[in-house]
Scaffold this motif. Structure first.
Motif, PDB file in Angstrom:
ATOM      1  N   HIS A  83       0.869  -1.092  -0.088  1.00 39.60           N
ATOM      2  CA  HIS A  83      -0.023  -0.192   0.381  1.00 39.60           C
ATOM      3  C   HIS A  83       1.199   1.691   0.393  1.00 39.60           C
ATOM      4  O   HIS A  83       2.304   0.971   0.108  1.00 39.60           O
ATOM      5  CB  HIS A  83      -0.660   0.073   2.143  1.00 39.60           C
ATOM      6  CG  HIS A  83      -0.860  -0.344   2.500  1.00 39.60           C
ATOM      7  ND1 HIS A  83       0.118   0.964   3.435  1.00 39.60           N
ATOM      8  CD2 HIS A  83       0.381  -1.338   3.329  1.00 39.60           C
ATOM      9  CE1 HIS A  83       0.836   0.570   4.160  1.00 39.60           C
ATOM     10  NE2 HIS A  83       0.930  -0.569   4.324  1.00 39.60           N
ATOM     11  N   ASP A  94       6.162   2.035   5.856  1.00 42.23           N
ATOM     12  CA  ASP A  94       5.455   1.211   5.929  1.00 42.23           C
ATOM     13  C   ASP A  94       4.543   1.013   4.406  1.00 42.23           C
ATOM     14  O   ASP A  94       3.588   2.035   4.292  1.00 42.23           O
ATOM     15  CB  ASP A  94       4.164   1.184   6.913  1.00 42.23           C
ATOM     16  CG  ASP A  94       3.094   0.997   7.491  1.00 42.23           C
ATOM     17  OD1 ASP A  94       2.550   1.253   8.458  1.00 42.23           O
ATOM     18  OD2 ASP A  94       2.978  -0.044   6.562  1.00 42.23           O
ATOM     19  N   GLU A 128      -5.372   1.457   3.095  1.00 39.26           N
ATOM     20  CA  GLU A 128      -5.378   0.129   4.187  1.00 39.26           C
ATOM     21  C   GLU A 128      -4.917   0.541   5.592  1.00 39.26           C
ATOM     22  O   GLU A 128      -5.345   0.222   6.067  1.00 39.26           O
ATOM     23  CB  GLU A 128      -3.501  -0.763   3.592  1.00 39.26           C
ATOM     24  CG  GLU A 128      -3.056  -1.797   4.135  1.00 39.26           C
ATOM     25  CD  GLU A 128      -2.344  -1.527   6.105  1.00 39.26           C
ATOM     26  OE1 GLU A 128      -1.952  -0.262   5.982  1.00 39.26           O
ATOM     27  OE2 GLU A 128      -2.619  -2.180   6.781  1.00 39.26           O
ATOM     28  N   GLU A 129      -4.064   1.547   5.485  1.00 38.31           N
ATOM     29  CA  GLU A 129      -4.598   1.953   7.080  1.00 38.31           C
ATOM     30  C   GLU A 129      -5.045   2.712   8.379  1.00 38.31           C
ATOM     31  O   GLU A 129      -5.542   2.811   9.567  1.00 38.31           O
ATOM     32  CB  GLU A 129      -3.112   3.277   7.348  1.00 38.31           C
ATOM     33  CG  GLU A 129      -1.666   3.297   6.742  1.00 38.31           C
ATOM     34  CD  GLU A 129      -1.155   1.857   7.867  1.00 38.31           C
ATOM     35  OE1 GLU A 129       0.135   1.825   7.310  1.00 38.31           O
ATOM     36  OE2 GLU A 129      -2.111   2.039   9.141  1.00 38.31           O
ATOM     37  N   HIS A 194       7.440  -6.803   3.452  1.00 35.66           N
ATOM     38  CA  HIS A 194       6.766  -5.489   4.009  1.00 35.66           C
ATOM     39  C   HIS A 194       7.985  -4.895   5.602  1.00 35.66           C
ATOM     40  O   HIS A 194       8.655  -5.730   5.533  1.00 35.66           O
ATOM     41  CB  HIS A 194       5.655  -5.309   4.936  1.00 35.66           C
ATOM     42  CG  HIS A 194       4.761  -4.677   5.468  1.00 35.66           C
ATOM     43  ND1 HIS A 194       5.362  -3.494   6.951  1.00 35.66           N
ATOM     44  CD2 HIS A 194       3.523  -3.396   5.431  1.00 35.66           C
ATOM     45  CE1 HIS A 194       4.608  -2.086   6.794  1.00 35.66           C
ATOM     46  NE2 HIS A 194       3.599  -3.085   5.934  1.00 35.66           N
TER      47      HIS A 194
HETATM   48 MN    MN Z   1       1.213  -1.329   6.341  1.00 37.70          MN
END
Ligand code: MN
Ligand code: HGY
Ligand code: MN
Length: 419
Positions: A83, A94, A128-129, A194
């Motif tokens: 993402h 991230d 995503e977050e 990730h």
């Molecule tokens: Mn992530």
């Protein structure tokens, strides 16, 4: 060899992204669904994937896809990606590390003349977050059909702007969101790289690890309502101050997480508060707070939250405040696909030896897809484990090792057919 393709350098690509969404107030980066920063990140994705000759498209749920399907590549694809959105004031890796590494790995495979037996897809999953609309992995959950579309269409952001409005402003039709079975069927498997969140690889002395599981986790919004009044003129005995109840929620979250059985690996956090009216000389009339609770199993999370809510309700009663609790999201515990993880480990072994396998407490789109297709994750060492913070980082050599690992895994996985 295909000399026409420029191999993507992951460190240079991350540097190219660094100015986008840099947050001068919080530090770090703030890139949220279809805001200006997210749009710039998406434009980078289109430009970069396009430069590799990949077919780039966006689905109805605002997930981006870049596909490499040369002559001879047939059947369900090997999918990778991550993402490009962030938490408020988040770190640089991230999400972006996974997307950058995926495009870098594909560029390496194209340049070396790899002839994949099946297509390769790179995804950038939307929201995503959950930083804009409160629901994590919104894009992948919509894709998989794991969240109701009517509920999503009712979501609003902090400014009160509705999800449909935001989507329409970006050219999407919010009446078309939802399960995309055809797209899911296009994928044979999903492998996400990730940055590690938490610090397990450094003590093990490994630059790369493989995921075993994701903690069960959820988010609850608590609304605490009292009576706004003057900070100086109101006697203590006649107050109904929701901030007192909020304080109990914060204390209770830590207390019950600490008091849970160690094997539950419980953790509970209040990281976001919204106070009304928010004046320094006014007693609050309302406090909204968000509880993030996680543990090894779903039942452990629900038990933990029940204990915290019980304390908050008792505190509300004592203070003459009302307490309402709404579950905003719940993600069941994830166990990644053992067979796929073994195949990835075998592909990494020649270059990296026996790669450690570690659990994570962080949620991922891979966690959503794991219920729908074979899914695995590669983690890149995070020297101090910090994430969701401007201090998040990884050593350049480890970033490069991560791309080496993903390239080796994707080469192996696209050299075979089947799942
Ligand atoms: Mn992530
Ligand atoms: O909250 C999480 O674990 C993820 O970063 N969305
Ligand atoms: Mn995150």
């Amino acid at each position: 060899m295909d000399a026409t393709v420029t191999v993507i350098d992951p460190v240079a690509a991350l540097a190219e992204l660094a100015p986008i969404g840099a947050d001068p107030v919080r530090g770090g980066w703030s890139r949220h669904l279809l805001d200006d920063a997210d749009r710039d990140m998406r434009a980078w994705f289109v430009r970069t994937a396009g430069s590799l000759g990949l077919t780039v498209e966006t689905d109805a749920n605002a997930n981006q896809w870049a596909t490499w399907a040369p002559e001879g590549a047939t059947g369900p694809a090997v999918a990778t990606g991550s993402h490009l959105d962030s938490v408020p004031g988040g770190g640089p890796l991230d999400g972006p590390l996974g997307v950058v590494s995926a495009l870098a790995a594909v560029s390496r495979l194209i340049a070396e003349g790899h002839a994949p037996a099946r297509p390769l897809m790179v995804a950038n999953f939307a929201e995503e977050e959950g930083a804009r609309f409160g629901v994590p992995c919104l894009g992948s959950q919509l894709l998989a059909g794991d969240i109701g579309t009517e509920r999503v269409r009712r979501l609003t952001d902090a400014a009160g702007t509705g999800y449909p409005e935001v989507m329409m402003a970006a050219g999407y039709d919010p009446t078309t969101i939802g399960r995309d079975a055809a797209r899911v069927a296009e994928m044979a498997l999903y492998l996400e790289l990730h940055v590690e969140q938490g610090c397990q690889l450094a003590p093990l002395g490994h630059p790369v690890g493989l995921a075993t599981s994701i903690l069960a986790h959820g988010r609850w919004r608590l609304t605490l309502t009292g009576r706004g009044d003057h900070a100086g003129a109101t006697e203590l005995v006649s107050r109904h101050d929701p901030m007192l109840v909020a304080g109990e929620a914060i204390r209770s979250a830590r207390g019950h997480a600490l008091g849970s059985a160690p094997e539950t690996r419980s953790r509970a956090t209040v990281g976001k508060l919204h106070v009304v009216p928010g004046g320094s000389n006014a007693i609050a009339s309302e406090v909204r707070l968000w509880l993030d609770a996680r543990a090894e199993h779903d039942a452990d999370v629900r038990d933990l939250v029940a204990r915290i809510v019980s304390d908050v309700e008792a505190a509300g009663l004592a203070e003459g405040c009302t307490v309402t609790v709404e579950e905003e999201s719940f993600s069941t515990r994830v166990a990644f696909d053992q067979d796929l993880t073994d195949r990835v480990a075998a592909a990494l072994a020649p270059g990296l030896g026996d790669v450690p396998r570690i659990p994570t407490g962080a949620g991922h789109d891979a966690g959503v897809l794991a219920a729908h297709l074979p899914t695995a994750m590669i983690f890149v060492r995070n020297p101090d484990g910090v994430s969701h913070s401007p201090l998040e980082g990884a050593a350049e050599p480890d970033i490069r090792t991560g791309v080496d690992a993903l390239t080796d895994a994707l080469r192996a996985l696209t050299s075979e057919r089947g799942t």
